[in-house]
Design a protein around this motif. Structure first.
Motif, PDB file in Angstrom:
ATOM      1  N   UNK A  42       0.763  -1.364  -0.142  1.00  0.00           N
ATOM      2  CA  UNK A  42       0.095   0.063   0.254  1.00  0.00           C
ATOM      3  C   UNK A  42       0.710   1.508  -0.002  1.00  0.00           C
ATOM      4  N   UNK A  43       1.855   1.206   0.686  1.00  0.00           N
ATOM      5  CA  UNK A  43       2.772   2.413   0.773  1.00  0.00           C
ATOM      6  C   UNK A  43       3.676   2.492  -0.458  1.00  0.00           C
ATOM      7  N   UNK A  44       4.134   1.259  -1.076  1.00  0.00           N
ATOM      8  CA  UNK A  44       4.665   1.553  -2.383  1.00  0.00           C
ATOM      9  C   UNK A  44       3.681   2.039  -3.400  1.00  0.00           C
ATOM     10  N   UNK A  45       2.455   1.594  -3.446  1.00  0.00           N
ATOM     11  CA  UNK A  45       1.556   2.077  -4.163  1.00  0.00           C
ATOM     12  C   UNK A  45       1.313   3.479  -4.198  1.00  0.00           C
ATOM     13  N   UNK A  46       1.158   4.024  -2.957  1.00  0.00           N
ATOM     14  CA  UNK A  46       0.802   5.494  -2.850  1.00  0.00           C
ATOM     15  C   UNK A  46       2.063   6.346  -3.233  1.00  0.00           C
ATOM     16  N   UNK A  47       3.073   5.956  -2.911  1.00  0.00           N
ATOM     17  CA  UNK A  47       4.356   6.682  -3.168  1.00  0.00           C
ATOM     18  C   UNK A  47       4.900   6.517  -4.819  1.00  0.00           C
ATOM     19  N   UNK A 141      11.610   6.323 -11.836  1.00  0.00           N
ATOM     20  CA  UNK A 141      12.150   5.160 -10.916  1.00  0.00           C
ATOM     21  C   UNK A 141      12.938   5.713  -9.799  1.00  0.00           C
ATOM     22  N   UNK A 142      13.792   6.657 -10.019  1.00  0.00           N
ATOM     23  CA  UNK A 142      14.558   7.444  -8.942  1.00  0.00           C
ATOM     24  C   UNK A 142      13.656   8.027  -7.891  1.00  0.00           C
ATOM     25  N   UNK A 143      12.461   8.742  -8.527  1.00  0.00           N
ATOM     26  CA  UNK A 143      11.614   9.688  -7.640  1.00  0.00           C
ATOM     27  C   UNK A 143      10.906   8.563  -6.603  1.00  0.00           C
ATOM     28  N   UNK A 144      10.490   7.244  -7.216  1.00  0.00           N
ATOM     29  CA  UNK A 144       9.903   6.394  -6.245  1.00  0.00           C
ATOM     30  C   UNK A 144      11.213   5.912  -5.214  1.00  0.00           C
ATOM     31  N   UNK A 145      12.309   5.670  -5.784  1.00  0.00           N
ATOM     32  CA  UNK A 145      13.317   5.092  -4.704  1.00  0.00           C
ATOM     33  C   UNK A 145      13.775   6.247  -3.729  1.00  0.00           C
ATOM     34  N   UNK A 146      13.773   7.614  -4.208  1.00  0.00           N
ATOM     35  CA  UNK A 146      14.081   8.567  -3.138  1.00  0.00           C
ATOM     36  C   UNK A 146      13.028   8.807  -2.075  1.00  0.00           C
ATOM     37  N   UNK A 147      11.871   8.425  -2.498  1.00  0.00           N
ATOM     38  CA  UNK A 147      10.605   8.667  -1.631  1.00  0.00           C
ATOM     39  C   UNK A 147      10.798   7.291  -0.594  1.00  0.00           C
ATOM     40  N   UNK A 148      11.139   6.427  -0.806  1.00  0.00           N
ATOM     41  CA  UNK A 148      11.434   5.119  -0.012  1.00  0.00           C
ATOM     42  C   UNK A 148      12.521   5.540   0.811  1.00  0.00           C
TER      43      UNK A 148
END
Length: 165
Positions: A42-47, A141-148
């Motif tokens: 769910x968190x990965x989906x929202x990010x 891809x980098x935007x998602x990784x940086x949010x994680x």
């Protein structure tokens, strides 16, 4: 009887061309992928949705949390000359690897407007497929990784040279 034969033949040719086009598109698709750690799907989906929106991709009916796939709407950039206007669509797939680990794949499709008469009119646009934008897929891809992983790896300051007496 011959009319039905013609109809069946047209259907067969149409199905064959659609299958051929999908196979060609799959060959030309350029996916970028990375393994990420996330506490929940769910968190990965929202990010992922947040990263898409921050990059200007509109969310559309192509979001399916159950299948863990997102297909954004078209992000359109009209230009006054033929072939310069373009639109982009982002696709994201999430595949579970193990508990807390995910394979994240991104792709950005691109189409160019080939309308010569009115290239600024989105209604009259003639969209033709172009090569995928691999850089935009990597940025997404980098935007998602940086949010994680918001922590930055900071190196310690360099040691001062010893003072001479």
């Amino acid at each position: 009887m011959s009319r039905w034969c013609c109809v069946l033949m047209c259907l067969f040719v149409a199905c064959d061309s659609v299958a051929r086009r999908e196979a060609q598109e799959a060959k030309e698709a350029h996916w970028k992928s990375a393994e990420v750690s996330a506490p929940s799907d769910r968190m990965l989906w929202q990010l992922t949705l947040l990263a898409l929106q921050s990059q200007g991709y509109p969310l559309a009916a192509g979001t399916d949390p159950g299948a863990r796939k997102v297909e954004s709407g078209w992000k359109t950039d009209m230009q006054p000359f033929r072939g310069e206007g373009q639109r982009r669509r982002a696709l994201v797939k999430m595949t579970p690897l193990e508990k807390g680990r995910w394979k994240l794949e991104t792709r950005v499709k691109v189409e160019h407007n080939q309308n010569l008469v009115a290239p600024l009119d989105p209604v009259r646009a003639e969209w033709k497929p172009a090569a995928d934008d691999q850089a935009a897929a990597q940025i997404l891809l980098q935007h998602v990784q940086s949010r994680l992983k918001p922590e930055l790896a900071v190196q310690p300051p360099p040691e001062a040279p010893p003072k001479r007496p």
